[in-house]
Design a protein around this motif. Sequence first.
Motif, PDB file in Angstrom:
ATOM      1  N   LYS A 111      10.138  -4.766  12.099  1.00 38.09           N
ATOM      2  CA  LYS A 111       9.675  -4.827  13.496  1.00 38.09           C
ATOM      3  C   LYS A 111       8.157  -4.986  13.590  1.00 38.09           C
ATOM      4  N   ALA A 112       7.421  -4.283  12.720  1.00 43.30           N
ATOM      5  CA  ALA A 112       5.951  -4.380  12.763  1.00 43.30           C
ATOM      6  C   ALA A 112       5.497  -5.799  12.422  1.00 43.30           C
ATOM      7  N   GLY A 113       6.133  -6.413  11.441  1.00 47.41           N
ATOM      8  CA  GLY A 113       5.797  -7.783  11.080  1.00 47.41           C
ATOM      9  C   GLY A 113       6.106  -8.751  12.209  1.00 47.41           C
ATOM     10  N   GLU A 114       7.248  -8.530  12.869  1.00 52.45           N
ATOM     11  CA  GLU A 114       7.600  -9.386  14.009  1.00 52.45           C
ATOM     12  C   GLU A 114       6.603  -9.207  15.150  1.00 52.45           C
ATOM     13  N   GLN A 115       6.100  -7.978  15.327  1.00 57.01           N
ATOM     14  CA  GLN A 115       5.081  -7.731  16.359  1.00 57.01           C
ATOM     15  C   GLN A 115       3.812  -8.534  16.063  1.00 57.01           C
ATOM     16  N   ILE A 116       3.436  -8.609  14.790  1.00 62.31           N
ATOM     17  CA  ILE A 116       2.245  -9.375  14.408  1.00 62.31           C
ATOM     18  C   ILE A 116       2.468 -10.867  14.676  1.00 62.31           C
ATOM     19  N   LEU A 117       3.657 -11.373  14.361  1.00 66.28           N
ATOM     20  CA  LEU A 117       3.966 -12.787  14.684  1.00 66.28           C
ATOM     21  C   LEU A 117       3.914 -13.010  16.189  1.00 66.28           C
ATOM     22  N   PHE A 118       4.483 -12.072  16.944  1.00 66.27           N
ATOM     23  CA  PHE A 118       4.459 -12.187  18.405  1.00 66.27           C
ATOM     24  C   PHE A 118       3.016 -12.172  18.921  1.00 66.27           C
ATOM     25  N   ASN A 119       2.200 -11.271  18.372  1.00 67.46           N
ATOM     26  CA  ASN A 119       0.785 -11.204  18.775  1.00 67.46           C
ATOM     27  C   ASN A 119       0.086 -12.525  18.513  1.00 67.46           C
ATOM     28  N   GLN A 140      -5.054  -3.950 -15.584  1.00 67.44           N
ATOM     29  CA  GLN A 140      -4.650  -2.540 -15.566  1.00 67.44           C
ATOM     30  C   GLN A 140      -3.568  -2.276 -14.509  1.00 67.44           C
ATOM     31  N   LEU A 141      -3.398  -3.218 -13.588  1.00 71.94           N
ATOM     32  CA  LEU A 141      -2.411  -3.047 -12.512  1.00 71.94           C
ATOM     33  C   LEU A 141      -1.136  -3.812 -12.830  1.00 71.94           C
ATOM     34  N   LYS A 142      -0.023  -3.318 -12.303  1.00 72.07           N
ATOM     35  CA  LYS A 142       1.233  -4.052 -12.430  1.00 72.07           C
ATOM     36  C   LYS A 142       1.147  -5.279 -11.522  1.00 72.07           C
ATOM     37  N   VAL A 143       1.317  -6.449 -12.118  1.00 72.14           N
ATOM     38  CA  VAL A 143       1.181  -7.709 -11.380  1.00 72.14           C
ATOM     39  C   VAL A 143       2.483  -8.485 -11.522  1.00 72.14           C
ATOM     40  N   PRO A 144       3.021  -9.049 -10.438  1.00 75.57           N
ATOM     41  CA  PRO A 144       2.447  -9.018  -9.088  1.00 75.57           C
ATOM     42  C   PRO A 144       2.637  -7.662  -8.401  1.00 75.57           C
ATOM     43  N   GLN A 145       1.778  -7.412  -7.399  1.00 79.04           N
ATOM     44  CA  GLN A 145       2.065  -6.314  -6.489  1.00 79.04           C
ATOM     45  C   GLN A 145       3.286  -6.781  -5.708  1.00 79.04           C
ATOM     46  N   MET A 146       4.365  -6.014  -5.762  1.00 76.93           N
ATOM     47  CA  MET A 146       5.588  -6.433  -5.098  1.00 76.93           C
ATOM     48  C   MET A 146       6.196  -5.238  -4.375  1.00 76.93           C
ATOM     49  N   GLY A 147       6.380  -5.387  -3.072  1.00 80.70           N
ATOM     50  CA  GLY A 147       6.996  -4.323  -2.294  1.00 80.70           C
ATOM     51  C   GLY A 147       6.143  -3.942  -1.099  1.00 80.70           C
ATOM     52  N   TRP A 148       6.338  -2.725  -0.629  1.00 80.14           N
ATOM     53  CA  TRP A 148       5.717  -2.267   0.613  1.00 80.14           C
ATOM     54  C   TRP A 148       4.412  -1.553   0.323  1.00 80.14           C
ATOM     55  N   ASN A 149       3.402  -1.836   1.145  1.00 82.52           N
ATOM     56  CA  ASN A 149       2.118  -1.143   1.057  1.00 82.52           C
ATOM     57  C   ASN A 149       1.533  -1.084   2.464  1.00 82.52           C
ATOM     58  N   THR A 150       0.555  -0.193   2.648  1.00 85.87           N
ATOM     59  CA  THR A 150       0.016   0.025   3.994  1.00 85.87           C
ATOM     60  C   THR A 150      -1.163  -0.892   4.287  1.00 85.87           C
ATOM     61  N   ILE A 151      -1.353  -1.179   5.576  1.00 87.26           N
ATOM     62  CA  ILE A 151      -2.530  -1.912   6.034  1.00 87.26           C
ATOM     63  C   ILE A 151      -3.373  -0.955   6.882  1.00 87.26           C
ATOM     64  N   THR A 152      -4.689  -1.042   6.714  1.00 89.18           N
ATOM     65  CA  THR A 152      -5.615  -0.149   7.426  1.00 89.18           C
ATOM     66  C   THR A 152      -6.819  -0.952   7.926  1.00 89.18           C
ATOM     67  N   ASN A 153      -7.697  -0.250   8.659  1.00 89.62           N
ATOM     68  CA  ASN A 153      -8.920  -0.870   9.219  1.00 89.62           C
ATOM     69  C   ASN A 153      -8.578  -2.099  10.061  1.00 89.62           C
ATOM     70  N   LEU A 154      -7.578  -1.930  10.921  1.00 90.74           N
ATOM     71  CA  LEU A 154      -7.042  -3.050  11.705  1.00 90.74           C
ATOM     72  C   LEU A 154      -7.996  -3.442  12.830  1.00 90.74           C
ATOM     73  N   LYS A 155      -8.268  -4.745  12.914  1.00 87.60           N
ATOM     74  CA  LYS A 155      -9.154  -5.281  13.958  1.00 87.60           C
ATOM     75  C   LYS A 155      -8.481  -6.507  14.581  1.00 87.60           C
ATOM     76  N   THR A 156      -8.900  -6.848  15.761  1.00 85.59           N
ATOM     77  CA  THR A 156      -8.491  -8.022  16.553  1.00 85.59           C
ATOM     78  C   THR A 156      -7.114  -7.840  17.182  1.00 85.59           C
ATOM     79  N   GLU A 157      -6.844  -8.727  18.135  1.00 83.45           N
ATOM     80  CA  GLU A 157      -5.588  -8.687  18.892  1.00 83.45           C
ATOM     81  C   GLU A 157      -4.376  -9.010  18.024  1.00 83.45           C
ATOM     82  N   LEU A 158      -4.585  -9.508  16.794  1.00 81.46           N
ATOM     83  CA  LEU A 158      -3.457  -9.766  15.893  1.00 81.46           C
ATOM     84  C   LEU A 158      -2.693  -8.473  15.604  1.00 81.46           C
ATOM     85  N   PHE A 159      -3.384  -7.334  15.657  1.00 81.20           N
ATOM     86  CA  PHE A 159      -2.760  -6.049  15.324  1.00 81.20           C
ATOM     87  C   PHE A 159      -2.491  -5.172  16.550  1.00 81.20           C
ATOM     88  N   LYS A 160      -2.439  -5.783  17.719  1.00 80.76           N
ATOM     89  CA  LYS A 160      -2.132  -5.036  18.939  1.00 80.76           C
ATOM     90  C   LYS A 160      -0.747  -4.377  18.795  1.00 80.76           C
TER      91      LYS A 160
END
Length: 193
Positions: free
Chosen positions: A181-189, A108-128
């Motif tokens: 920038k947010a993705g680079e922050q996650i790599l840096f973390n 029922q969904l368009k596959v692949p999911q391609m593009g930007w989407n949000t991330i939520t319920n962030l835990k651990t220092e990976l998402f500092k």
Amino acid sequence: MKIALIDYGAGNVQSVLFALERLGYQATVTDDPNTIKKADKVIFPGVGEASSAMQMIHNKKLDTIIPALTQPVLGICLGMQLLCSSSEEGNAKGLGIFDIQIKRFSNQLKVPQMGWNTITNLKTELFKGINEEEYMYLVHSYYAPVNTYCIATTNYGINYATAIQKDNFYGVQFHPEKSGKAGEQILFNFLTI
């Protein structure tokens, strides 16, 4: 710091390498078990189809090396999925670090999911330093259901695990190297864990 970027023939290695260089880090692109074992941090990227990627990992004898690593390891996209026990994509058996079965999105969904989407319920220092509802770049047809290892979720018809963690192993379904920038922050973390 020694960073090993695993090259097994199915990785988005160059874009990850460039993202690390933008952060001021050098990485060694390698499939050599000793280089991987001696690295301080290991990044395990992946693009493509799960069963053929696992065959390449098996051919390079990395299927015994990766699960035994004790330093921080980051699986990206297919790399994250291959850290799991299995995938519906080609009925692939994964590396078994996470007891998770990777599922295919509903028709029922368009596959692949391609593009930007949000991330939520962030835990651990990976998402500092990362805000809830931050946008990340995704391209995938298969997903990890929400599970006990989940450290971030995304909604695409259903809520699913967009990041997982167990001991020294981290996995992200999104592409941090393509997420600004947010993705680079996650790599840096990850590099500073």
